[in-house]
Design an enzyme around this catalytic site. Sequence first.
Site, short mmCIF file in Angstrom:
data_model
loop_
_atom_site.label_atom_id
_atom_site.label_comp_id
_atom_site.label_asym_id
_atom_site.label_seq_id
_atom_site.Cartn_x
_atom_site.Cartn_y
_atom_site.Cartn_z
CB CYS A 77 -0.89 0.04 1.24
SG CYS A 77 -1.75 -1.49 1.63
CB CYS A 136 0.49 3.48 -4.60
SG CYS A 136 1.00 2.27 -5.84
CG HIS A 137 -2.18 4.78 -1.16
ND1 HIS A 137 -2.91 5.66 -1.91
CD2 HIS A 137 -2.66 3.54 -1.48
CE1 HIS A 137 -3.81 4.99 -2.63
NE2 HIS A 137 -3.67 3.69 -2.39
CB CYS A 195 -5.96 -0.84 -3.66
SG CYS A 195 -6.29 0.90 -4.03
CG HIS A 202 -31.43 1.73 15.16
ND1 HIS A 202 -30.75 1.61 16.34
CD2 HIS A 202 -31.24 0.55 14.50
CE1 HIS A 202 -30.14 0.43 16.39
NE2 HIS A 202 -30.44 -0.24 15.30
NE ARG A 260 -24.47 -3.73 15.99
CZ ARG A 260 -25.07 -4.07 17.12
NH1 ARG A 260 -26.12 -4.87 17.12
NH2 ARG A 260 -24.63 -3.66 18.26
CB CYS A 268 -29.74 -5.00 12.87
SG CYS A 268 -28.94 -4.13 14.25
#
Lengths: 151, 273
Positions: free
Chosen positions: B88, B91-92, B126, B193, B230, B234
């Site tokens: 990573c 490039c970054h 990527c 919610h 998550r 739910c």
Amino acid sequence: MRRSLVAAFALCLSAGVACAQEPTKTPIKLDIVNDALPNSLTGAPGNAEAGRKVFLTRTLGNCLACHQVTSLKSEEFHGEFGPSLDGVAGRYTEAQLRLIVADPKRIFTDTVMPAFFKNEGLSRVRPEFVGKSILTAAQVEDVIAFLKTLN
Amino acid sequence: MLQRFAGIAAAAVAFASVATCVFAQDAERKGIAAPPGHVFKTIISGYEFRSKETRALQDDDLENPGFLAVERAADVWKKVEGAAGKSCMSCHEQAETSMKGVGAAMPKWDDKLQKPVNLEQRINICRTEHMKAEPWKFKSQELTDMTTFVRYQSHGMKVSVKTDGPMSPWFERGKQIYYTRYGQLDLACESCHERNNGKFMRADFLSQGQTNGFPTYRLRDQRLVPLHERFEGCMFDVRAEPFKPLSDEFIALELYVAWRGIGLPVETPSVRN
């Protein structure tokens, strides 16, 4: 009605796996009279002690998740979504309570309380629950018997 | 560490069962003012609904178990993998600068794919396209760690998603899912919610279901949980067949729910029960 459910279940057992995909249960039809269900769903009265268990059990009624009940004070975690059920037997007749538990949207439009005796008209139900109501007719009657002790 | 968590769980239970505390805590919940036309008046992070102990654990960088993931991924960031012989970092460069703000603005429109992508998908793009490496599986420690690491570079920055232009049909689809009742229990995200946040349900205070803390370290699971897991949970709990992680439906939902939390600070890695 009840006999046809039993027959459907027997059929299920003999057909084996095929059952899982093909719900053989017929849609539940409620005999509503004046916003109430006057007749016992089983033809017999329920048992309050068994109803208390259904009320508390998470995988069955799980009613305490949303309601408070003073006589169940020793139990943990009384929910706040719905009102306290103390004295509910004085507020509604047995026939009204039966419809509230079986299909509460008929009384309280758009409520979050689930219909406990309904098995169709639902979206993306997990395969193991397709065609099944949350409670059986006998369990609904037991819960009604328990609610009648809340006066 | 284990013992510490057991103590925290016990404290949370003891706290929750004292009814009077319910109201005491209510008054302390801090939020931010929502922009005009928003569904809430005040937007409140899930942090505010958790116990004092859970909040303290999140606030302490040395004790917060989510930081182990940040550390692990910081090493992977520099590791060369795949046929292109890149990491990573090739490039970054420094994530602290190149990834700053990136995680606060996901999902983002991708011109090549002509659809929005979230952070997990972006990282895997990527890996496959730029590194010629295998994509990481959803829920794998590697993918959740890297997602946590990248999002952590936006810690404290405001959630700010774009919902107009080509994003708008996705936003509408997410909104539709949010308000649809699913499963045998016939409940929508909104049932819990929106309508009932702040209320007690079984062993939990219902929050607004905000996403600013994800991936979140769950004490129950003792690991970091990515957002779509998550969402799955739910839906599963209302006895519904969940949509698949990284499906178009969950990306649309992620976009819509991010908008419901617009302006909240990114808390990754947050701690929840």
